[in-house]
Design an enzyme around this catalytic site. Sequence first.
Site, mmCIF file in Angstrom:
data_model
loop_
_atom_site.group_PDB
_atom_site.id
_atom_site.type_symbol
_atom_site.label_atom_id
_atom_site.label_comp_id
_atom_site.label_asym_id
_atom_site.label_seq_id
_atom_site.Cartn_x
_atom_site.Cartn_y
_atom_site.Cartn_z
ATOM 1 N N HIS A 191 26.839 6.351 33.734
ATOM 2 C CA HIS A 191 28.276 6.180 33.971
ATOM 3 C C HIS A 191 28.636 5.417 35.259
ATOM 4 O O HIS A 191 29.511 4.562 35.230
ATOM 5 C CB HIS A 191 28.946 7.552 33.958
ATOM 6 C CG HIS A 191 30.429 7.491 33.810
ATOM 7 N ND1 HIS A 191 31.054 6.861 32.747
ATOM 8 C CD2 HIS A 191 31.428 7.990 34.594
ATOM 9 C CE1 HIS A 191 32.366 6.969 32.884
ATOM 10 N NE2 HIS A 191 32.622 7.650 33.989
ATOM 11 N N SER B 122 35.934 4.093 34.206
ATOM 12 C CA SER B 122 36.093 5.417 33.621
ATOM 13 C C SER B 122 37.571 5.649 33.289
ATOM 14 O O SER B 122 38.144 4.903 32.489
ATOM 15 C CB SER B 122 35.538 6.480 34.563
ATOM 16 O OG SER B 122 35.431 7.721 33.915
ATOM 17 N N ASP C 204 25.138 5.952 29.295
ATOM 18 C CA ASP C 204 26.320 6.719 29.697
ATOM 19 C C ASP C 204 26.567 7.859 28.707
ATOM 20 O O ASP C 204 26.802 7.619 27.522
ATOM 21 C CB ASP C 204 27.532 5.789 29.746
ATOM 22 C CG ASP C 204 28.756 6.429 30.382
ATOM 23 O OD1 ASP C 204 28.746 7.648 30.607
ATOM 24 O OD2 ASP C 204 29.727 5.686 30.653
#
Length: 818
Positions: A793, A672, A761
Amino acid sequence: MARIFSHYPITCSTNLGFDLSSSHRHLRRIIFRPTFITLSLTQSPCKAWIRRFVAMDSSGTDSAKEVHVGLDSTTEEEYATQSKLLKEFINIPSIDKAWIFNSGSGSQAMFALSQANLLANKRKKFMLSGHISKESNQSVNFHWAPFPVEMTGASAFIPSPSGLKLLVIRNPENESPTKFEIWNSSQLEKEFHIPQKVHGSVYVDGWFEGISWNSDETRVAYIAEEPSRPKPTFDHLGYYKKGNSLDKDIGSWKGEGDWEEEWGEAYAGKRQPALFVIDVDSGEVKPIKGIPRSISVGQVVWSPNSNGTAQYLVFAGWLGDKRKFGIKYCYNRPCAIYAIKFISDEPKDDANEVPIHNLTKSISSGFCPRFSKDGKFLVFVSAKSAVDSGAHWATESLHRIDWPSDGKLPESTNIVDVIQVVNCPNDGCFPGLYATGLLSDPWLSDGHSLMLSTYWRSCRVILSVNLLSGEVSRASPSDSDYSWTTFALDGDNIVAVSSSPVSVPEINYGKKVLDSAGKPSWQWSNIQSPIRCPEKVMSELSSLQFKFLKVPISDVSEGLAEGAKKPFEAIYVSSSKSKESGKCDPLIAVLHGGPHSISPCSFSRNMAYLSSIGYSQLIVNYRGSLGFGEDALQSLPGKVGSQDVKDVLAAVDYAIEMGLADPSKITVLGGSHGGFLTTHLIGQAPNKFVAAAARNPVCNIASMVGITDIPDWCFFEAYGDQNHYTEAPSSEDLSRFHQISPIAHISKVKTPTLFLLGSQDLRVPISNGFQYARALKEKGVEVKVLAFPNDNHPLDRPQTDYESFLNIAVWFNKYCKL
């Protein structure tokens, strides 16, 4: 020694589930027998995959000899070797929750645990009970039941306040009813099936989730998906039918109807959370009316049941009437604490609907409500710093409201600050609150002392908070570098779990003692753990060690807040074997996401596995992380791609200067925002890293802003405030987004990079990673991409997690020449 039985006789199934994706439907039949697995297969390309996946015996020996397409025999052998050790680490269970029940014979503990089930691609849930005996010599022993009990198909299990009943909720995987089971100590008492026309699945997500028994254990309040809203119906000729209904008609078909906003990542396809109450005797379910649909409810609790006073349902509510941004991991969504009077009889008409009370009008955030044992106080956590600034997570505060003894709520409530936001903590002092939540029963016997867990720099600690004075004291050992989390209270004593990067979670028991001035502290003892780790894992962990590095700030710019000028921390994990050899192991710089999150000093199976195969780790909590005060956290917005990149490079250089790392064998791993940093680093420092791995990385904010569930994040981290946000970014905005993105530096990249991407995601859509990876391929950089079609995610489904870190290990080994 006391005889130990499971506290509740929950059914335990011996049937093994098999969850297949659409690409493996050639598997027609599975027959489970006591000693082997028989597979009925049609001829297909997945035949070799099935053989390789299920032909591994309990010792980890792979009997299959097929070679994966595209892999040479050396790489194939590397995967086989690494998978055996990784499997040992993946099998270590997690301790998820705990409850303590007090009876005449002492205290009974019940722990909820889970373990990866790779074949089913789910986590297996089970419960383990134990009797707590306090010996005459002041020692404490846990006498565990001989075996855990698997909670097959259970979505949640919630003991009643007395511990005499257990509610088990089983959410359906299709349009079937939701099952509610009420168990006593010897048998199933009641079972209710709640059809979809009443409500959908119960929320057990840890965010909207709220399942609460009332004090006399006759009702349970909970949050569930509202029933499906009617959709337009057309007959077989395509003509519109009046009087739309939810019922299926063989001679008609349903349209889609109006699109509705959702709460983003992890909530795709989930309907609006709504509040319900079930009568545990009759099974009657009552939807609570009077709550506007613009409020998404969660975290419900019952108010005290004083004689003759009204009882309220108190809950957190998030406004989503205009636009629902992603809410998972985002504490900057405005919310409030509401109360609505519970009336068992339905109002005769809408005019008599029960009014809803906003108890926290004067503050922008309120969640996690808890009543004190005597019912005098309502306590809640606030993320007002996040809401008011725009940071998706920031330093929290704790507040209380005096609950009226007559049950009559005033027009406005007086909110008392218990713990305020800390901006610049003094060295060694409380850095502020980062609690994320509270126990369902966090109270000591005095009625005004509350126990909670929070981040304190790079560790997690247990605090005792005096609700009247606001005094905060550390209950976990002040000299411990481990992370501690409180799981349950046994009177004034604490049941906690501690761990570190080099030690698996351990159960600890803290006994409250008073000093001569009457001030409490806790004496801690380690409890024999029910978690049994393989000898191989324990052997590997025994050679590991860790320490904290305080990395000084080299570039102190003008106008920087005082708290942002202080050193940040990195956790250095290494093997004692490398120290003996005089050589440094290859180093992985490990970068957390967020950016306003933290990598705590706690156990991670995957990272421990990477340590065990010969890697040191530098786990960097750069400025902007939780746990270090609000000044340091708020110094990063508007400077992402710059300040955070410099901090990571400073940490790596600091490790090299201290002789902890070989500059020719440094890799980087992040997910991320950690992936954002990973791809920035290989562009801004192209000669620094020999290999990189990025999990769902943010690579191009300009292309992400229009398709992510958190477009406000793009503006806030780019500009440092909320004032620039718009649904229609200007060309200047897009230019700014591109300028601060890793893709702006792609021409300089030459580091071989592994990408791990989730197709579902919504936070960082997969196109972001694909674009960057394809651009690297175009310029001749070695790239490998793994795309997981059913993951979002976190990439945390068991098979995905396993395959990801197996590939990370093989990828890093290739370029570090291990």
